[in-house]
Motif scaffolding. Structure first.
Motif, PDB file in Angstrom:
ATOM      1  N   UNK A   1      -4.708  40.445   3.850  1.00 39.89           N
ATOM      2  CA  UNK A   1      -5.797  41.708   3.584  1.00 39.89           C
ATOM      3  C   UNK A   1      -6.056  41.920   2.436  1.00 39.89           C
ATOM      4  N   UNK A   2      -4.618  42.556   1.714  1.00 35.21           N
ATOM      5  CA  UNK A   2      -4.966  42.640   0.175  1.00 35.21           C
ATOM      6  C   UNK A   2      -3.520  41.801  -0.351  1.00 35.21           C
ATOM      7  N   UNK A   3      -3.029  41.874  -1.617  1.00 35.78           N
ATOM      8  CA  UNK A   3      -2.062  41.267  -1.845  1.00 35.78           C
ATOM      9  C   UNK A   3      -2.194  39.809  -1.719  1.00 35.78           C
ATOM     10  N   UNK A   4      -3.371  39.495  -2.011  1.00 34.26           N
ATOM     11  CA  UNK A   4      -3.661  37.556  -2.110  1.00 34.26           C
ATOM     12  C   UNK A   4      -2.789  37.209  -3.006  1.00 34.26           C
TER      13      UNK A   4
ATOM     14  N   UNK B   1       7.700  40.295 -10.278  1.00 36.30           N
ATOM     15  CA  UNK B   1       6.494  39.571  -9.807  1.00 36.30           C
ATOM     16  C   UNK B   1       5.433  40.752  -9.724  1.00 36.30           C
ATOM     17  N   UNK B   2       4.277  40.157  -9.984  1.00 38.15           N
ATOM     18  CA  UNK B   2       3.184  41.073 -10.228  1.00 38.15           C
ATOM     19  C   UNK B   2       2.020  40.784  -9.232  1.00 38.15           C
ATOM     20  N   UNK B   3       1.444  41.709  -8.527  1.00 34.96           N
ATOM     21  CA  UNK B   3       0.389  41.610  -7.466  1.00 34.96           C
ATOM     22  C   UNK B   3      -1.149  42.251  -8.028  1.00 34.96           C
ATOM     23  N   UNK B   4      -1.853  41.327  -8.680  1.00 34.04           N
ATOM     24  CA  UNK B   4      -2.847  42.221  -9.504  1.00 34.04           C
ATOM     25  C   UNK B   4      -3.854  42.691  -8.635  1.00 34.04           C
ATOM     26  N   UNK B   5      -4.589  43.738  -8.953  1.00 32.71           N
ATOM     27  CA  UNK B   5      -5.787  44.253  -8.315  1.00 32.71           C
ATOM     28  C   UNK B   5      -6.775  43.066  -8.365  1.00 32.71           C
TER      29      UNK B   5
ATOM     30  N   UNK C   1       4.676  35.217 -10.160  1.00 27.75           N
ATOM     31  CA  UNK C   1       5.943  35.118 -10.463  1.00 27.75           C
ATOM     32  C   UNK C   1       6.550  35.009 -11.823  1.00 27.75           C
ATOM     33  N   UNK C   2       7.268  35.676 -12.328  1.00 29.25           N
ATOM     34  CA  UNK C   2       7.533  35.606 -13.767  1.00 29.25           C
ATOM     35  C   UNK C   2       8.933  34.589 -13.807  1.00 29.25           C
TER      36      UNK C   2
ATOM     37  N   UNK D   1      -2.567  47.606  -9.455  1.00 31.04           N
ATOM     38  CA  UNK D   1      -1.815  46.447  -9.499  1.00 31.04           C
ATOM     39  C   UNK D   1      -0.684  46.880  -8.481  1.00 31.04           C
ATOM     40  N   UNK D   2       0.136  46.155  -8.002  1.00 29.63           N
ATOM     41  CA  UNK D   2       1.463  46.134  -7.266  1.00 29.63           C
ATOM     42  C   UNK D   2       2.514  45.181  -8.087  1.00 29.63           C
TER      43      UNK D   2
END
Lengths: 334, 334, 334, 334
Positions: free
Chosen positions: D244-247, D276-280, D251-252, A275-276
């Motif tokens: 390309x990633x981080x699609x 803010x989380x950007x999940x794998x 947002x909390x 994750x990021x």
């Protein structure tokens, strides 16, 4: 209540005055500036503050407990030295002084006089940098591999100092704060494209154990960039100060490595990508916290977070970078 | 019709075969690879092409006019040397060789044999780099101040070469092509965080007249960055190869500077900020143009755009960078 | 010299006062606000300006040539009506009034009294919107196909008006200014997720000749978006007001189309893709130009750029959108 | 082992063949296409697969257990109907059919024949959409307020269907999958700027309980946008398929609201802003999972995730949108 005097009401001074004015533990009694027009602004905005163009008025005022020095850097040392000798606490704008020698003298003097000596490394009080320090201290990043910072844009050529003295104090202070290590060597290359002050420079800082620091500072870039990459064994950070929010992104990415003989011909390296996370940052204005740290460290009779020794470490990196740049990139041992 | 043989069908070889297959002036007669499985792929996709694991089959085939060498770099020199001696033209994958000495020998040999010696500096055939060269040659940028390139991401650790040999050939070849000047000195600092090959490096190249080149190459970064900044006296460029389109942005920004004595105390520097233009780029696949340049230069009996001497210049920068890195950043005069 | 009085010193009033104060053709004589604390701020910042909580002081002051009304919208109509009747020029904050009927009355009254009636559609005075209007008027865009605007973010729920009345006046005024056409029909759909005022709405405006306008306004979005797409037969625009610079991007992209019978089964459509240009924008603060346009139009006895009729057109779109939203998206003919 | 035949080897067919070829539970026995050149490609790439231009060869081959239909949409219904009647399972490219009536007939027929009827809503098998569904199902988003999707770019005008039939199936299928609710009404407005098929359209879908869906689809936009905003009571999502990633970014952020009488005049709304989380995301190719779901649902004798009824729901939204567009935005009750 700590009685404070402020030297210098130019670019940064008004921010200092505004924040100390709002600090309930401080009372601003004097502002000093050589420019009468600037003093007029103080009188209009803060009728309760006395103004003067003569530093002696402040130095000789025994009511003044502490001074804030936000003058051009060349005046930092004499003002700070005199204030310390008069028994006043000192907060210095960054960079602390123009030489390591001066910085060392101030540190020594403050120690002797048992007075607080603090440097305004403002960035260390931002939510972003504080969050990054948390990640380092908690072990979440793992060991740090490198600290890479780019601080470039078009504009604001200085007339008295080169781009390193102008911009690198920010990056050096952040790097020093996050890495918490003593550098071994510095090298820098730069160029003077307009006049005789470097407007672009690359600085490399070598730390023990393969840890690398690197800065690109530039007054002549087509776009504004404020990006720091930090690589750790466990996680990595992209810190982009240009973002209105989402300044710090923490990447759960890494590499694990096997050195066993067999693996040489098979799979040496395994990548991990998770994750990021972009954490919420504390929004308090950094300078408000600078002001608070100064008065708190005086009241509590303790060292401030960004004490004279921290300022000295940054000045040492600045001075060494400039030695290297004059010798076309020669590596300077520290 | 030029009869071509391709050595190496690993990572880049299939792209070479595909593009030479589509080149109407070339006919691929052989593909050579030590790995039989790779040769099976050639047979399936291109039944008309003969395959072999023995380079002698190609070297001794007098029908073969030219060879394309896309093997690991350690095999470049012996294969190219033998092919030239057998009177064949040679296209070498980048980097050209592992040492300056080898590159010099090939350049000399090709001259003696009057054969084309070309290096596949692919980026120089992209629409983006060709457009930037146009801007340089037309004088639109003015004189160049600096060339700053960042090429970083997570992944693809190589087992045989460090990050400089892996990534910097791209930047060195682009920089050499755009600046068109001979560098004076190189310095580099890097670190080996996993194993004994550098995975991060900073390279500084000093040119005459205050022109600076700088590279940051890194296998261990949280994000992929492919950004080059070029500062000129008239305009400046941001080249971001990560963008799907809009790769080249030309900023009509600059600084004019007055050195007259009076101005020192008034307005030294004037900033100019105008339009930004993102020009349409030629979309042809770069490798298609590489293939065409190779066969055209043979047919027309002329030097190719990226000839052996261009390849040598890049190898010289690579070798010097690595010399410097082994001496912890010592400046290497060229 | 035009003597000006300002009604309302809340959110926007201070900006009005600051800009009229700097306008050399105007003199602010009064500021009126019901809140005494707000008036205290006026006295501290502008000692030369008289303050009052009673509108009559202004209405009955024959020295006052013109009034600026930046109160809550419900007070716009009565104040503007009285001022016009007293023979004063009027500048109204947007939206002009709460109903079409009120706006029509003011337009009529201003005509009868031969006084300037102007609405502060601030965006039309920004460098970005003025540049886009230039592109329309010069024919560079060609005929316009559509105007698509997204104005969303989290926050600032209003207590008295829904999201359309709050945010859409910006987009409606820009759309009206650029398209320069009378709409035929309006429809809107929205939802009240908190309380009984719509916090999200989609508005579609149909113009003659297949021209479409569309707005997405939203108080409950995770990110701030301020993006307008404008498609023309020759060029297209992306206007992103979030960008610190590079707000307007002009794409030389388009489609040409052949309708001949044969083409139906061959190549119907040809795409064109050229340069993208990001023009330098005039940086003057929009509200400074609003102030200047108001005093200029009075001095020159001419209609201002954003006159009462322009304000009325925007109110008509607002009112129709709200009619449609109450009928769950029914198309409202204009 | 399930014996599969594929109808249509045009744009999408090759992807289907490649993925079913790699599916260890399937064996492709036939590919049918009216274009002999396309069949030549099948023979070259997959010598084991038989090819034909006559659907009867497949329909009458009792060895064929299942058919995949990736022809133009007009052929979907007759081919699917015949295949089901012959007792074969059917996987249909999206959109399922050209009318609701056809879709209903296929659903009924499949039920009667007890055969699997599946629609290739590819996006539902991507890591991004699956992750968003997880967030909905786990309650992490809370209740959903709206689903807003923009799918625009320049290019690929279709000759047989308008922009809604071309692009909206993606958004409708994702919206249907995430919201899991039956819509109450649909309205759409569009325009035909070239020829007589709409190239731009706005579609609004009204759900019970104030839930809104909205689409902007456009073939004539200056830039490619693929962005969906989803607002929930607890969290909000930005889904940008262009990245390309981080699609997917979560947002909390949110708003809490008090309706108590007193609060009306005090603090009605409180904003919350957290991480803010950007999940794998799972990287498996979506079409691989489509193929697997088809053969798994056959083997396990269960409904596939995207069964005929899901396809029918999407066709109903498409048909209603087009009814509305022909009536200039009239609201169509479902």
């Amino acid at each position: 209540m700590i009685n404070v005097a402020v030297f210098g009401y130019g670019y940064w001074g008004p921010n200092m005055v505004r924040n100390f004015y709002a600090n309930k533990d401080a009372k601003i009694v004097w502002v000093c500036d050589l420019n009468k027009n600037r003093l007029g602004l103080v009188q209009a905005g803060y009728p309760s503050i006395k103004t003067t163009s003569d530093p002696k008025d402040i130095m000789n005022d025994s009511q003044v407990d502490a001074v804030v020095i936000s003058t051009p850097v060349s005046a930092h040392f004499p003002l700070a030295q005199e204030a310390l000798e008069k028994g006043k606490h000192v907060l210095l704008e960054k960079p602390m002084t123009t030489t390591v020698e001066e910085a060392e003298k101030l540190v020594e003097l403050a120690g002797k006089k048992k007075k607080t000596l603090m440097v305004d490394h403002t960035f260390l009080y931002t939510g972003a940098v504080r969050k990054m320090r948390e990640l380092v201290d908690s072990g979440e990043l793992g060991d740090i591999y490198y600290f890479d910072s780019v601080r470039v844009n078009l504009g604001l050529f200085q007339h008295d100092v080169n781009v390193i003295w102008d911009l690198a104090p920010h990056d050096f202070s952040i790097m020093d704060y996050l890495l918490q290590k003593d550098p071994e060597a510095v090298s820098a290359v730069g160029a003077c494209h307009l006049g005789d002050l470097e407007n672009i420079a690359y600085v490399t800082v070598q730390y023990p154990g393969n840890l690398l620091g690197h800065l690109h500072v530039n007054w002549l870039a087509p776009v504004k960039v404020r990006t720091t990459l930090i690589g750790g064994t466990k996680k990595m950070i992209v810190y982009d100060d240009n973002q209105p929010s989402e300044k710090v992104k923490i990447y759960d990415k890494g590499v694990s490595y096997s050195q066993s003989k067999e693996d040489v011909y098979h799979m040496l390296v395994q990548y991990r990508s998770g994750d990021m996370l972009c954490p919420k940052l504390e929004p308090t204005e950094a300078l408000r916290l600078v002001s608070k740290e100064f008065t708190d460290s005086i009241s509590q009779n303790r060292k401030p977070l960004t004490d004279g020794v921290a300022g000295l470490r940054v000045v040492r990196l600045l001075e060494s970078s400039n030695q290297s740049i004059k010798q076309k990139g020669k590596v300077i041992k520290l």
